[in-house]
Design a protein around this motif. Structure first.
Motif, PDB file in Angstrom:
ATOM      1  N   ALA A 163      30.079 -16.041  24.669  1.00  0.00           N
ATOM      2  CA  ALA A 163      30.656 -15.248  25.751  1.00  0.00           C
ATOM      3  C   ALA A 163      30.444 -15.979  27.070  1.00  0.00           C
ATOM      4  O   ALA A 163      29.425 -16.651  27.268  1.00  0.00           O
ATOM      5  N   SER A 181      21.038 -12.893  25.066  1.00  0.00           N
ATOM      6  CA  SER A 181      22.154 -11.956  24.923  1.00  0.00           C
ATOM      7  C   SER A 181      22.376 -11.135  26.193  1.00  0.00           C
ATOM      8  O   SER A 181      23.293 -10.313  26.248  1.00  0.00           O
ATOM      9  N   TYR A 222      35.490 -15.009  25.196  1.00  0.00           N
ATOM     10  CA  TYR A 222      34.679 -14.429  24.120  1.00  0.00           C
ATOM     11  C   TYR A 222      35.180 -14.961  22.789  1.00  0.00           C
ATOM     12  O   TYR A 222      36.385 -15.166  22.594  1.00  0.00           O
ATOM     13  N   THR A 282      26.116 -13.030  22.390  1.00  0.00           N
ATOM     14  CA  THR A 282      26.046 -11.608  22.045  1.00  0.00           C
ATOM     15  C   THR A 282      25.344 -11.362  20.720  1.00  0.00           C
ATOM     16  O   THR A 282      24.920 -10.230  20.440  1.00  0.00           O
ATOM     17  N   GLU A 283      25.209 -12.411  19.869  1.00  0.00           N
ATOM     18  CA  GLU A 283      24.592 -12.249  18.553  1.00  0.00           C
ATOM     19  C   GLU A 283      23.097 -12.556  18.560  1.00  0.00           C
ATOM     20  O   GLU A 283      22.435 -12.429  17.527  1.00  0.00           O
ATOM     21  N   TRP A 299      23.733 -10.668  29.604  1.00  0.00           N
ATOM     22  CA  TRP A 299      24.768 -11.278  30.436  1.00  0.00           C
ATOM     23  C   TRP A 299      24.405 -11.279  31.912  1.00  0.00           C
ATOM     24  O   TRP A 299      25.018 -11.998  32.721  1.00  0.00           O
ATOM     25  N   ASN A 315      34.046 -15.094  18.240  1.00  0.00           N
ATOM     26  CA  ASN A 315      33.147 -14.673  17.173  1.00  0.00           C
ATOM     27  C   ASN A 315      33.811 -14.951  15.835  1.00  0.00           C
ATOM     28  O   ASN A 315      35.004 -15.321  15.772  1.00  0.00           O
TER      29      ASN A 315
END
Length: 825
Positions: free
Chosen positions: A715, A776, A638, A752-753, A778, A640
């Motif tokens: 991710a 987004s 992960y 994720t964004e 998963w 960010n």
């Protein structure tokens, strides 16, 4: 070993012949000695075997001694003693010299095994042939075949004369088929059924066609092992008086089938009434008593008794008592069916290590190997430290095998030498990648890496890449023993030019150069922590316009020239933890390895982001020889952005996104194609109002398109299961060089964004590369299954994978076959 013993036993039964020997009629004093018939043997050598000299009196007894002495030299096939006046005449016929040894028809016995047995009995090329032992050798080899169930086997020795008293020796084998087991009967068992008892036996009969691992051929040694397993089955369940009274093995008339009958007496179960420790336990009585698995009131268990003896021996071995004697004496009470166990312990003398030696390392310096040895010279011998040292050396990538032995020092009963025997494997590799894709076409890359540079254990690498998507050069260096305490020091210098469109990712080009250093600290023999710092200068140009990348580009754009290249610098700090209990550095079959890393740019960098990755592998042996093993692996990550720079909220640079697909992530999919794709938004156009004034159109009328290439995501979750199996048609001693596995891969990369709702209502103008998905999510995983063959070739590791996608998504590029050179295992 059994074959060699059989041949040796056959030779012991043979005896030399004294035929054709003629003794003089009366005693006389030898005035001269004449030897006739010599060809290969020198006269001086022949005279040394004569127990008679000029001036000696010769009689019948001395003649017998003379003949025996000449035959014992093994040089002569025939000896004749004559008298010419007072001259002793010795006529000899030399044994023929073996010119060549040929084995023909042998399948179950390798040529090397046969030659080893013959060597041990003096039958080798260049040596004289003793024909008297051939019959015994033939019979010994037949006995060996009978022991493995080949009752129709035949062995014939053929001697072909050649000029100059030479011969060719051919051993002709007719092995035939091994007798199949038709039936196995256990007679006398009442507590356990035949099916229960047969489960623990290696020999089987009437097996289904798909059970190709079962052994249905009769083998005497295997039967002995099965009888021991049967005995242990009962002893482990308390049947202390169990016995196998008799064993019958009978053949069918045509010698193609075997019937086996085992007559047993089960007896009754016994419980433990008491456990007593006697002898010298060196003050560790309390600890040993506390951890002993033997408990009064429980059923007797032979496996626990054996484990207890081994545990005490190994425990005392930690303190230098390498040769303790632990004996369990049972006191059986047949009236109440109980047994008292007395464990007698004699630790012996404390053993010290005089010297540690290394053998077999032709490249690696002793100093490098000694750095991985926790056992010290001059201290007491510790079995646990020796095992730890062996494991540490085995994990070196340039070691194929590591074994050790302790040798007592002559004349000193408290000292030993430790000899480590190692087998090296290539420590340098030519790393290359060869691939072909519909878009990437042919791609090549090359590099050289030396894990054991000049035998110092240091890693030095130079990697040059000229694949279609990248041109790069990188120099790496790492000294795992920068200090004597195992602190490592390393660094990298690199430069690259990258074209994302040829890498199966979105369109962009980059130039980057970097320099970094790292230092590592050992926590213990399994765990290590590393710290690193890397400076990088990145230039991006020839950009593609995608919704997910605009936020990153906007913070660097030049308003006067939006298409101008952007440049940023970063200082990336990292910390990582690694742990390894693998039994080998390459092609492990047992143990596990885990690595967790966290990296973050410093606040003074032009971009602020972090990434964390965990990678784990677990090996579970399924067989004693570990040729069958199970592998479970997992990789998660992960990343960010953090904070703001000049009012711009930071995100993970898309150049740092995770990607998946290909040999080391998801086999069955084209490299780097799994994961989010670039979203291209096309405005519907401006609206012209009264007076020619143009107004922005309604954003809800925009259309979107999907890039054919992957963007990657912040991710990642990947995993897989592999069954490692013996490679067909490859010898067992090649297991450390060739590996075959059946695998299932599963995983996904996501963002994720990503805001799916922002685009879900817009029309998609082009669906050639799939429909818009929620990137987004998963749960949009992919999976594949197949077969992989890995070969540690002279050029470096090669990987061949045949796979089929099981779960794929719209727009994925599935591949059936992949081939890589330089793949990391």
């Amino acid at each position: 070993m059994k074959l060699k013993q059989l041949v040796a036993a056959g030779m012991m039964l043979s005896s030399a012949s004294l035929a054709n020997a003629a003794a003089p009629e009366s005693e006389f004093v030898v005035e001269d000695i004449r030897v006739e018939g010599l060809q290969r043997v020198a006269l001086g050598a022949a005279l040394t075997y004569l127990p008679v000299q000029v001036g000696d009196k010769l009689n019948t007894f001395r003649v017998t001694q003379l003949i025996r002495s000449l035959y014992s030299s093994t040089h002569f096939e025939n000896v004749e003693i004559l008298r010419d006046g007072n001259t002793l005449v010795v006529k000899v016929a030399e044994r023929p010299t073996i010119s060549n040894i040929i084995f023909e028809g042998n399948d179950d016995i390798k040529d090397e095994q046969l030659q080893e047995s013959l060597d041990g009995n003096g039958i080798r090329v260049g040596e004289p042939l003793d024909k008297t032992v051939l019959t015994s050798i033939e019979n010994g080899l037949k006995d060996f075949f009978y022991s493995i169930g080949k009752y129709n086997a035949d062995v014939t020795a053929i001697i072909t004369p050649l000029p100059r008293n030479r011969v060719d020796l051919k051993l002709l084998f007719e092995e035939g088929d091994a007798a199949e087991i038709q039936q196995i009967n256990v007679v006398g068992n009442e507590v356990f059924s035949d099916a229960e008892l047969m489960e623990g036996m290696e020999l089987q009969f009437d097996t289904p066609w798909w059970d190709f691992l079962s052994e249905t051929r009769y083998q005497q040694q295997t039967l002995q092992g099965d009888m021991e397993s049967l005995r242990n089955y009962y002893l482990d369940r308390g049947y202390l008086r169990f016995s196998i009274d008799s064993t019958q093995v009978s053949m069918t008339p045509e010698k193609s089938g075997i019937y086996i009958a085992l007559n047993v007496s089960e007896g009754e179960q016994y419980t433990i009434s008491d456990v007593e420790l006697v002898g010298d336990l060196l003050g560790h009585e309390e600890y040993i008593e506390r951890v002993l698995p033997l408990t009064p009131g429980e059923l007797y268990n032979q496996a626990e008794v054996t484990y207890t003896e081994e545990f005490i021996s190994k425990y005392l071995g930690r303190f230098g008592y390498a040769y303790p004697t632990v004996t369990t004496v049972p006191d059986i009470n047949d009236e109440d069916k109980t047994v008292k166990l007395t464990l007698s312990v004699d630790p012996g003398k404390r053993i010290y290590v005089r010297r540690i030696n290394f053998q077999g390392n032709s490249v690696t310096a002793d100093k490098v190997l000694r750095q991985n040895v926790s056992q010290m010279e001059g201290t007491w011998l510790s079995n646990s430290m020796l095992e730890s040292s062996k494991a540490s050396m085995s994990r070196l990538t340039y070691m194929e095998e590591v074994e050790y032995e302790t040798v007592r020092v002559p004349g000193q009963d408290d000292k030993v030498d430790v000899n480590f025997n190692v087998k090296e494997q290539p420590s340098g590799s030519f790393n290359a990648g060869i691939g072909y894709g519909d878009r990437t076409k042919l791609s090549l890359q090359a590099g050289i890496q030396q894990d054991n540079f000049l035998g110092t254990g240091k890693r030095v690498g130079l990697n040059l890449s000229t694949v279609s998507y990248q041109k790069s050069a990188q120099i790496t260096y790492n000294d795992p023993y920068f200090t004597i305490d195992g602190i490592s020091l390393g660094g990298t210098i690199g430069y690259s030019e990258f074209d994302g469109s040829d890498f199966n990712v979105i369109q962009y080009n980059s130039k980057q150069w970097s320099v970094g250093a790292n230092i590592g600290y050992p926590i213990n023999e399994y765990n290590r922590i590393n710290f690193g710092l890397t400076y990088a200068n990145v230039e991006l140009y020839n950009r593609g316009y995608y919704e997910q990348t605009e936020q990153f580009y906007d913070q660097f754009l030049n308003g006067d020239d939006p298409d101008a290249p952007i440049e940023y610098q970063s200082y990336l700090g990292s910390v990582s933890w690694s742990r390894s209990t693998l039994n080998r550095g390459v092609f492990p079959t047992a143990g596990s390895s885990q690595r967790a890393s966290f990296s973050i740019t410093t606040p003074n960098s032009d971009v602020n982001y972090f990434k964390t990755v965990f990678d784990g592998k677990w090996y579970f042996p399924l067989s004693r020889d570990q040729r069958w093993s199970f592998l479970a692996r997992m990789r998660i990550g992960y990343g960010n952005g953090y904070g703001e720079i000049n009012g711009n909220e930071q995100i993970l640079p898309f150049t740092e996104n995770f990607t998946a697909g290909g040999a080391d992530t998801l086999r069955g999919f084209e490299n780097n194609t799994v994961g989010p794709r670039g979203v291209i938004r096309v405005p519907s156009g401006a609206i012209t109002g009264p007076g020619g004034v143009q107004y922005p159109s309604d954003p809800s009328n925009d259309t979107i398109g999907i890039s054919r290439r992957s963007l990657g995501g912040n991710a990642m979750a990947l995993g897989g299961l592999e069954l490692i199996v013996p490679t067909p048609f490859v010898e067992e001693d090649m297991d450390n060089s060739v590996r075959t596995s059946v695998f299932v891969d599963v995983g996904n990369v996501w963002d994720t964004e990503f805001d799916y709702d922002q685009y879900s209502g817009l029309a998609q103008s082009d669906t050639r590369y799939g429909a818009l998905m929620d990137y987004s999510d998963w749960t949009q995983y992919r999976s594949s299954a197949g077969i992989s063959v890995q070969w540690l070739s002279p050029m470096g590791p090669m990987v061949f994978s045949f796979s089929r996608a099981i779960q794929e998504r719209d727009g994925d590029d599935a591949k059936f076959f992949t081939f890589n050179i330089g793949q990391t295992f």
